[in-house]
Design an enzyme around this catalytic site. Sequence first.
Site, PDB file in Angstrom:
ATOM      1  N   ARG A  58       0.841  -1.208   0.000  1.00 56.01           N
ATOM      2  CA  ARG A  58       0.000   0.000   0.000  1.00 56.01           C
ATOM      3  C   ARG A  58       0.871   1.252   0.000  1.00 56.01           C
ATOM      4  O   ARG A  58       0.521   2.261  -0.600  1.00 56.01           O
ATOM      5  CB  ARG A  58      -0.955  -0.021   1.191  1.00 56.01           C
ATOM      6  CG  ARG A  58      -2.027  -1.118   1.046  1.00 56.01           C
ATOM      7  CD  ARG A  58      -2.964  -1.141   2.210  1.00 56.01           C
ATOM      8  NE  ARG A  58      -3.755   0.079   2.276  1.00 56.01           N
ATOM      9  CZ  ARG A  58      -4.482   0.419   3.357  1.00 56.01           C
ATOM     10  NH1 ARG A  58      -4.467  -0.360   4.435  1.00 56.01           N
ATOM     11  NH2 ARG A  58      -5.197   1.510   3.360  1.00 56.01           N
ATOM     12  N   VAL A  90      -5.324   6.286   5.816  1.00 55.10           N
ATOM     13  CA  VAL A  90      -3.950   6.225   6.335  1.00 55.10           C
ATOM     14  C   VAL A  90      -2.970   6.823   5.319  1.00 55.10           C
ATOM     15  O   VAL A  90      -1.780   6.931   5.602  1.00 55.10           O
ATOM     16  CB  VAL A  90      -3.568   4.760   6.671  1.00 55.10           C
ATOM     17  CG1 VAL A  90      -4.438   4.262   7.839  1.00 55.10           C
ATOM     18  CG2 VAL A  90      -3.694   3.832   5.480  1.00 55.10           C
ATOM     19  N   ASP A  91      -3.522   7.275   4.164  1.00 54.69           N
ATOM     20  CA  ASP A  91      -2.621   7.915   3.199  1.00 54.69           C
ATOM     21  C   ASP A  91      -2.325   9.337   3.678  1.00 54.69           C
ATOM     22  O   ASP A  91      -2.987   9.847   4.583  1.00 54.69           O
ATOM     23  CB  ASP A  91      -3.235   7.904   1.781  1.00 54.69           C
ATOM     24  CG  ASP A  91      -4.528   8.717   1.661  1.00 54.69           C
ATOM     25  OD1 ASP A  91      -5.545   8.171   1.182  1.00 54.69           O
ATOM     26  OD2 ASP A  91      -4.519   9.908   2.049  1.00 54.69           O
ATOM     27  N   HIS A 106      -7.293   6.139  11.976  1.00 55.61           N
ATOM     28  CA  HIS A 106      -6.885   4.727  11.802  1.00 55.61           C
ATOM     29  C   HIS A 106      -5.402   4.573  11.523  1.00 55.61           C
ATOM     30  O   HIS A 106      -4.970   3.529  11.052  1.00 55.61           O
ATOM     31  CB  HIS A 106      -7.711   4.089  10.675  1.00 55.61           C
ATOM     32  CG  HIS A 106      -9.170   4.022  11.004  1.00 55.61           C
ATOM     33  ND1 HIS A 106     -10.142   3.825  10.041  1.00 55.61           N
ATOM     34  CD2 HIS A 106      -9.833   4.150  12.177  1.00 55.61           C
ATOM     35  CE1 HIS A 106     -11.330   3.819  10.628  1.00 55.61           C
ATOM     36  NE2 HIS A 106     -11.178   4.030  11.929  1.00 55.61           N
ATOM     37  N   THR A 175     -17.154   7.867   2.541  1.00 53.76           N
ATOM     38  CA  THR A 175     -17.082   6.761   3.492  1.00 53.76           C
ATOM     39  C   THR A 175     -18.414   6.023   3.492  1.00 53.76           C
ATOM     40  O   THR A 175     -19.484   6.604   3.366  1.00 53.76           O
ATOM     41  CB  THR A 175     -16.741   7.245   4.921  1.00 53.76           C
ATOM     42  OG1 THR A 175     -16.789   6.124   5.817  1.00 53.76           O
ATOM     43  CG2 THR A 175     -17.696   8.314   5.405  1.00 53.76           C
ATOM     44  N   SER A 176     -18.323   4.694   3.676  1.00 51.98           N
ATOM     45  CA  SER A 176     -19.532   3.859   3.676  1.00 51.98           C
ATOM     46  C   SER A 176     -20.228   3.899   5.031  1.00 51.98           C
ATOM     47  O   SER A 176     -21.267   3.274   5.223  1.00 51.98           O
ATOM     48  CB  SER A 176     -19.146   2.414   3.329  1.00 51.98           C
ATOM     49  OG  SER A 176     -18.205   1.930   4.293  1.00 51.98           O
TER      50      SER A 176
END
Length: 231
Positions: A58, A90-91, A106, A175-176
Site C-alpha cells: 500500500r 492512512v494515506d 486509523h 465513506t460507507s
Amino acid sequence: MGKPVLVVSSGAGISAESGISTFRDAGGLWENYPVMDVASATGFRRNPELVHRFYNERRKALLEAQPNAAHRALVDLERDFDVYVITQNVDDLHERAGSSHVLHLHGELMKIRSVTDPDYVETLDIDHLETTPATRGRNGQLMRPHIVFFEEPVPNIEPAIELVRRADVFVVVGTSLVVYPAAGLMQFVRPGVPVYYIDPHPAAVGPDVYVIARKASEGMAELAELLERRV
Ligand code: APR
C-alpha cells in the site's frame, strides 16, 4: 471573531480519484485480502510477515498517487473557514494537498511505531518504505505499521469528537459509514449545525443530512458553491 469552523470526516472515497483502492467497493482491497488476516490484531499476531507485506504494497501504491481535486477543494475552503480534517484514511494525501489540520483515526501508512511503546513513532524514509517483523527503530525496539488494526482502540476518537462538537459546518465525504466509532461522529454536531454527505453511493443517513450523491471532486465543488452562499 474567527472564521467559522468547518469539520470534515473523510474516508477512502476521497482518495479513489487519486487511484487508491477503497475497501468495500467492487474490486476493493477487502476483495483481495481477508481483512482479518491483514488489518486485525489477531491477524498481526498470527502472521506479521503477511501484514508487513500488505502495508509495504500500500505504501508503494501511495508513492504513485497524488492528491486530487477533492483534497485541494478542502484546502481552498480554508480561505473562508477554519478547516479541520478528520480522516479514516492512512494515506498522506490531505497533508500533501496542504490541509492545515489533519487528524488520522486509523493511523498513518508512512509511519511505524514500537511494538511495545505505542507512543514511539517514526516516519519512514522515502528510500526505505519496506518493513518486516524484524524492523527496528532508531531506539532499537521492534517496530510495526502505525495502523489501528481492527480489535484495537482508536486513540484519536476523543479529540475527533471534540472537533465535531465545535463545528459550525460538518462534512462527511467518501465513506460507507460502516466502521465505528468513525461512523458515529455526525451524532456529535450541535443542534442546527448543517451536515453534508458527499458519496456517489451514499449509505442511509438521517433526513436532516444534505446528501450530495456525487463523487468527491464534483461533490466538493458543489459544496463549495453552497457554502459560498452561506458565508
Ligand atoms: N468519491 C467519493 N466517494 C467515493 C468515490 C469517489 N470517487 N468512490 C467510491 N466512493 C465511496 C463509496 O461509495 C463508499 O461509500 O467511498 C466509500 C468507500 O467505503 P469503504 O471502502 O468502506 O471505505 P471507508 O468507509 O473509508 O472504510 C472505513 O474501514 O476497512 C476499514 O480501516 C479501514 O478506514 C477504513 C474503514
